[in-house]
Design an enzyme around this catalytic site. Structure first.
Site, PDB file in Angstrom:
ATOM      1  N   CYS A 309       4.556  23.265  25.914  1.00 53.11           N
ATOM      2  CA  CYS A 309       5.452  24.309  26.365  1.00 53.11           C
ATOM      3  C   CYS A 309       5.185  25.284  24.927  1.00 53.11           C
ATOM      4  O   CYS A 309       5.402  24.954  23.847  1.00 53.11           O
ATOM      5  CB  CYS A 309       6.701  23.918  26.398  1.00 53.11           C
ATOM      6  SG  CYS A 309       7.869  25.176  27.293  1.00 53.11           S
ATOM      7  N   GLN A 317       8.751  39.402  20.810  1.00 54.18           N
ATOM      8  CA  GLN A 317       7.586  39.403  21.542  1.00 54.18           C
ATOM      9  C   GLN A 317       6.973  40.767  21.057  1.00 54.18           C
ATOM     10  O   GLN A 317       7.237  41.691  20.649  1.00 54.18           O
ATOM     11  CB  GLN A 317       7.819  39.453  22.959  1.00 54.18           C
ATOM     12  CG  GLN A 317       8.326  37.949  23.344  1.00 54.18           C
ATOM     13  CD  GLN A 317       8.423  37.951  24.857  1.00 54.18           C
ATOM     14  OE1 GLN A 317       8.290  38.921  25.506  1.00 54.18           O
ATOM     15  NE2 GLN A 317       8.972  36.653  25.290  1.00 54.18           N
ATOM     16  N   GLY A 322       2.948  34.988  19.498  1.00 53.37           N
ATOM     17  CA  GLY A 322       2.667  34.049  20.427  1.00 53.37           C
ATOM     18  C   GLY A 322       1.112  33.679  20.430  1.00 53.37           C
ATOM     19  O   GLY A 322       0.664  32.403  20.414  1.00 53.37           O
ATOM     20  N   GLU A 343      -1.178  22.283  28.543  1.00 53.80           N
ATOM     21  CA  GLU A 343      -0.740  21.557  29.592  1.00 53.80           C
ATOM     22  C   GLU A 343      -0.594  22.754  30.547  1.00 53.80           C
ATOM     23  O   GLU A 343      -0.057  23.847  30.532  1.00 53.80           O
ATOM     24  CB  GLU A 343       0.628  20.804  29.450  1.00 53.80           C
ATOM     25  CG  GLU A 343       1.274  20.151  30.661  1.00 53.80           C
ATOM     26  CD  GLU A 343       2.581  19.431  30.387  1.00 53.80           C
ATOM     27  OE1 GLU A 343       3.214  18.969  31.133  1.00 53.80           O
ATOM     28  OE2 GLU A 343       2.482  19.027  29.238  1.00 53.80           O
TER      29      GLU A 343
END
Length: 443
Positions: A309, A317, A322, A343
């Site tokens: 995750c 942001q 990221g 995942e």
């Protein structure tokens, strides 16, 4: 942003169903809401006719004035009484903007809705007729396809409906974390006693959450943490990364999952965080190390997942964090001598970030490399799984199938064009400053 833990979540809170049961009122009470509302309801014959049917039913489609002051099509997801008044005009409606992601769903007042455009064909299967929202079947199909693609590909129709029903209304509207007040995006399964709180207050170091500012202030006087409760494995300038073992710091791991779910739609939640490591990125100053974002990782993954995750908090942001977190996860894979992959499913923002990362890393290598190079060699160099390399290069039309095998066709001008389209990279990971031992070798 990949899915994570499986849920044993509590029931949806009072914000979801606070006034949904009151349907016995008629339109006569609308006048009690004052002259402004009465004039609005009289503005057209259509509005007057719909005033007799207030409050609007769940499932109603109508146009709603959004923050850009323009009308957008919405669907009523839930409703509640907005005040102690019994007037049907006092209801508030939780709406989904059908053009946009669910993170923008919100409670609105009746005056934001254009009652001239009301349609109450609640049956989802019968949407073929032309409606007052002027949305064609093709447009509706494109919207539905977009929503399925954005993180729910693994769910069948029944599971998707169950997920959306359970999480349809945000139970927490805002949080305070450090110096930021942040609007939430999605439902998170906090314990039931927190579901009547419009705002939660988080300790930015231990991530304990409270209902009132006064509780947070008292807590901060006693909390002796100034950084996440784990080992610092990276420090470069003001950036720091901490590895937190979910087994050693169970409450912190659970609180982090509660917090993250507020900003991740399809992430599920569970309380047994023992099997996960959490990598928490912080900006550091003289007051401490302030959480920017994180990613989690299974201690042992049979599927070669190197990330479960990932989240960058909204105030941080669009600053390259990221991409930094993604790059960091691959640097850990290189240290382990393994290839990795995130995942699934990836969220819409997660897929964009990963596709951009894979594109930049692979094209930079192809630009510098002389002669032929195989997908296997690219995978060994980058720790990116071969399937991800193949899908990325195929999406860029850089793969041809010749004589029974895939061949990379990399024209320098084409590579430059794709690199420019991919945009700038994130912050670089200074590998020299990464001090880390893979979990299997610890203790």
């Amino acid at each position: 942003m990949g899915s994570m833990e499986a849920s044993t979540a509590p029931e949806n809170g009072s914000a979801a169903g606070g006034g949904a049961g009151g349907t016995g009122c008629n339109g006569a009470g609308a006048a009690s809401n004052g002259g402004g509302m009465e004039r609005r309801l009289r503005s057209s014959a259509a509005s007057a006719s719909w005033a007799a049917h207030l409050p609007l039913e769940v499932g109603t489609r109508v146009m709603c004035r959004w923050r850009d002051q323009k009308l957008h099509p919405v669907k009523v997801i839930e409703r509640r009484k907005g005040s102690a008044s019994s007037s049907p005009a006092d209801y508030e409606y939780y709406v989904h903007y059908t053009e946009f992601n669910r993170r923008l769903d919100e409670w609105v007042k009746l005056e934001q809705l254009d009652l001239d455009t009301v349609e109450t064909d609640v049956d989802e299967k019968v949407e073929d007729k032309a409606t007052s929202l002027k949305m064609t079947r093709h447009q509706k199909r494109k919207i539905d396809e977009t929503h399925v693609e954005q993180g729910h590909e693994e769910l069948d129709a029944a599971s998707l409906r169950e997920h959306e029903e359970f999480t349809k209304v945000k139970n927490i509207a805002k949080i305070e974390l450090g110096r930021y007040e942040i609007d939430t995006w999605y439902f998170s399964p906090f314990p039931p006693e927190y579901n009547d709180c419009p705002k939660l207050f988080f300790c930015e170091f231990c991530l304990n959450f409270m209902k009132r500012k006064e509780q947070l202030q008292r807590h901060m006087k006693k909390c002796d943490l100034k950084h996440p409760p784990g080992d610092e494995i990276y420090r470069s300038g003001t950036l720091s990364m901490f590895e937190v073992d979910g087994k050693k710091n169970k409450v912190y791991g659970q609180n982090l999952c509660y917090l993250a779910k507020l900003f991740l739609d399809h992430k599920t939640l569970y309380y047994d965080v023992d099997l996960f490591l959490f990598y928490v990125l912080c900006e550091c100053d003289d007051r401490g190390c302030h959480m920017v974002g994180y990613f989690s990782k299974e201690k042992h993954s049979e599927e070669s997942y190197n990330l479960a995750c990932i989240l960058t908090l909204p105030p941080y942001q669009r600053k390259g964090y990221g991409k930094f977190l993604i790059a960091f996860s691959y640097e850990l894979s290189k240290k382990e001598g393994k290839v990795g992959t995130p995942e699934r499913p990836l969220s819409d923002l997660g897929l964009l970030s990963y596709r951009g990362y894979w594109t930049r890393v692979l094209l930079e290598i192809l630009k510098k490399h002389k002669g032929n190079i195989s997908i296997k060699e690219l995978s060994d160099m980058t720790a990116i799984k071969a399937d991800d390399i193949l899908s990325t290069l195929q999406s860029l039309d850089l793969i041809q199938y010749r004589k029974g095998q895939h061949v990379i066709c990399a024209d320098p001008k084409v590579l430059d064009r794709h690199l420019k389209a991919a945009g700038r990279g994130g912050l670089d990971v200074d590998v020299i400053k990464l001090i880390w031992t893979p979990y299997k070798e610890q203790g």
